[in-house]
Design an enzyme around this catalytic site. Structure first.
Site, mmCIF file in Angstrom:
data_model
loop_
_atom_site.group_PDB
_atom_site.id
_atom_site.type_symbol
_atom_site.label_atom_id
_atom_site.label_comp_id
_atom_site.label_asym_id
_atom_site.label_seq_id
_atom_site.Cartn_x
_atom_site.Cartn_y
_atom_site.Cartn_z
ATOM 1 N N TRP A 10 -25.795 30.535 44.044
ATOM 2 C CA TRP A 10 -27.083 30.285 44.875
ATOM 3 C C TRP A 10 -27.525 28.825 44.460
ATOM 4 C CZ3 TRP A 10 -30.889 34.922 46.337
ATOM 5 C CH2 TRP A 10 -30.151 35.528 47.120
ATOM 6 N N LYS A 11 -27.384 28.402 43.407
ATOM 7 C CA LYS A 11 -27.949 26.778 42.877
ATOM 8 C C LYS A 11 -29.275 26.940 42.972
ATOM 9 C CE LYS A 11 -23.568 24.806 44.507
ATOM 10 N NZ LYS A 11 -22.729 23.746 45.131
ATOM 11 N N GLU A 170 -13.341 23.667 40.871
ATOM 12 C CA GLU A 170 -13.984 23.162 41.768
ATOM 13 C C GLU A 170 -13.893 21.647 41.985
ATOM 14 O OE1 GLU A 170 -17.496 26.192 42.715
ATOM 15 O OE2 GLU A 170 -18.106 24.694 41.259
ATOM 16 N N SER A 216 -16.567 24.606 49.657
ATOM 17 C CA SER A 216 -16.506 24.898 50.897
ATOM 18 C C SER A 216 -15.640 26.164 51.454
ATOM 19 C CB SER A 216 -15.899 23.515 51.591
ATOM 20 O OG SER A 216 -16.790 22.606 51.454
ATOM 21 N N GLY A 237 -20.542 28.351 47.300
ATOM 22 C CA GLY A 237 -21.911 27.957 47.292
ATOM 23 C C GLY A 237 -22.720 28.338 48.450
ATOM 24 N N GLY A 238 -22.575 27.260 49.406
ATOM 25 C CA GLY A 238 -23.401 27.337 50.799
ATOM 26 C C GLY A 238 -23.084 28.825 51.435
HETATM 27 P P1 13P Z 1 -19.973 25.077 48.564
HETATM 28 O O1 13P Z 1 -19.249 26.279 48.692
HETATM 29 O O2 13P Z 1 -21.344 24.739 49.143
HETATM 30 O O3 13P Z 1 -19.254 23.640 49.013
HETATM 31 O O4 13P Z 1 -20.368 24.866 46.930
HETATM 32 C C1 13P Z 1 -19.183 25.079 46.064
HETATM 33 C C2 13P Z 1 -19.869 25.293 44.685
HETATM 34 O O5 13P Z 1 -20.254 24.273 43.983
HETATM 35 C C3 13P Z 1 -19.961 26.528 44.013
HETATM 36 O O6 13P Z 1 -20.451 26.474 42.737
#
Ligand code: 13P
Length: 257
Positions: A10-11, A170, A216, A237-238
């Site tokens: 979730w950052k 990543e 992504s 992430g997103g």
């Molecule tokens: P996204 O899926 O938003 O590209 O982010 C990947 C990520 O950094 C997961 O740790």
């Protein structure tokens, strides 16, 4: 057989209200839950709530911290130690994310110290590695990722049991850009990482370590990514911020590897 590991990150997103809605809405069939680890990395401020609420209503929805300090305590304003994470029974913790490496200038040595502290404290580390676009275009992707794997992980081969760690590949150029690595590009690098792990830890241990792809990942590319031989899971992430999308990702359709 490596148990698939589907993780969200979730950052710096989420509060109690959105976490509750998310946990309520998240839904994966029992058949998938039985075979897969499903984990969400959440900010420190949500660890206690997530642990208490998800354990009660969706016990399969595990959680991770997004970072930790390597020292057990001390004058480190704003940091959190392993024992603090253990207070909230945190089972996993992400370390070495490219956003930490970039914005906080974390080195392989520091990432390694964090991994060691987690292992010594009984928390499973999810160690991230990955090259930038510039490094890839300069033909250095193996050199960069290889040195991250050696410096962040293999450096501890003699002193610690590394068989339970999770590694996330990543590529920085695919994070938050909508530009996913093709499944072939992701497989190529996950295979390379396994080879590096085998060289440093032995083949048997390397064959048991789960390697994730992140960058992504979406409901429409998960099935193809998970069909790759060396991809054992994803770090999202997103798309992990929407319960519906992440439910679909966790409920990916299995293809024969
Ligand atoms: P996204 O899926 O938003 O590209 O982010 C990947 C990520 O950094 C997961 O740790």
């Amino acid at each position: 057989m490596r148990r698939p590991f589907i993780a969200g990150n979730w950052k710096m997103h989420g509060d109690r209200k959105s976490a509750k809605q998310y946990i309520d809405e998240f839904s994966v069939p029992k058949t998938a839950v039985a075979k897969r680890d499903i984990v969400i990395g959440v900010p420190f401020t949500l660890l206690q709530y997530w642990g208490a609420y998800a354990t009660r209503v969706k016990p399969y929805l595990q959680w991770a911290a997004e970072d930790v300090h390597w020292e057990p305590k001390g004058a480190f304003t704003g940091d959190v130690s392993v024992s603090m994470l253990k207070d909230f029974k945190t089972p996993y913790c992400i370390v070495g994310h490219s956003e930490r490496r970039e914005y906080h200038k974390e080195s392989n040595k520091q990432v390694n110290a964090k991994m060691n502290a987690l292992l010594e404290g009984g928390i499973i580390p999810i160690v991230c590695v990955g090259e930038t676009l510039k490094e890839r275009e300069a033909g250095k992707k193996e050199a960069v990722v290889g040195s991250q794997v050696r410096g962040s992980i293999i450096a501890s081969a003699k002193s610690l049991d590394l068989s339970k760690i999770v590694v996330a590949y990543e590529p920085v150029w695919a994070i938050g850009t909508g530009k996913t690595a093709t499944s072939a590009q992701a497989q190529e690098m996950c295979k390379f990482i396994r080879k590096e792990l085998a060289a440093g830890l032995g083949k048997q241990i390397a064959d048991g370590i789960r390697i994730l792809y992140g960058g992504s990942v979406k409901p429409d590319n998960i099935d193809e990514l998970m069909a790759q031989a060396d991809i054992d899971g994803v770090l999202v992430g997103g798309a992990s911020l929407k319960a519906k999308d992440f439910s679909r990702i966790a409920n990916y359709k299995e293809k024969k590897k």
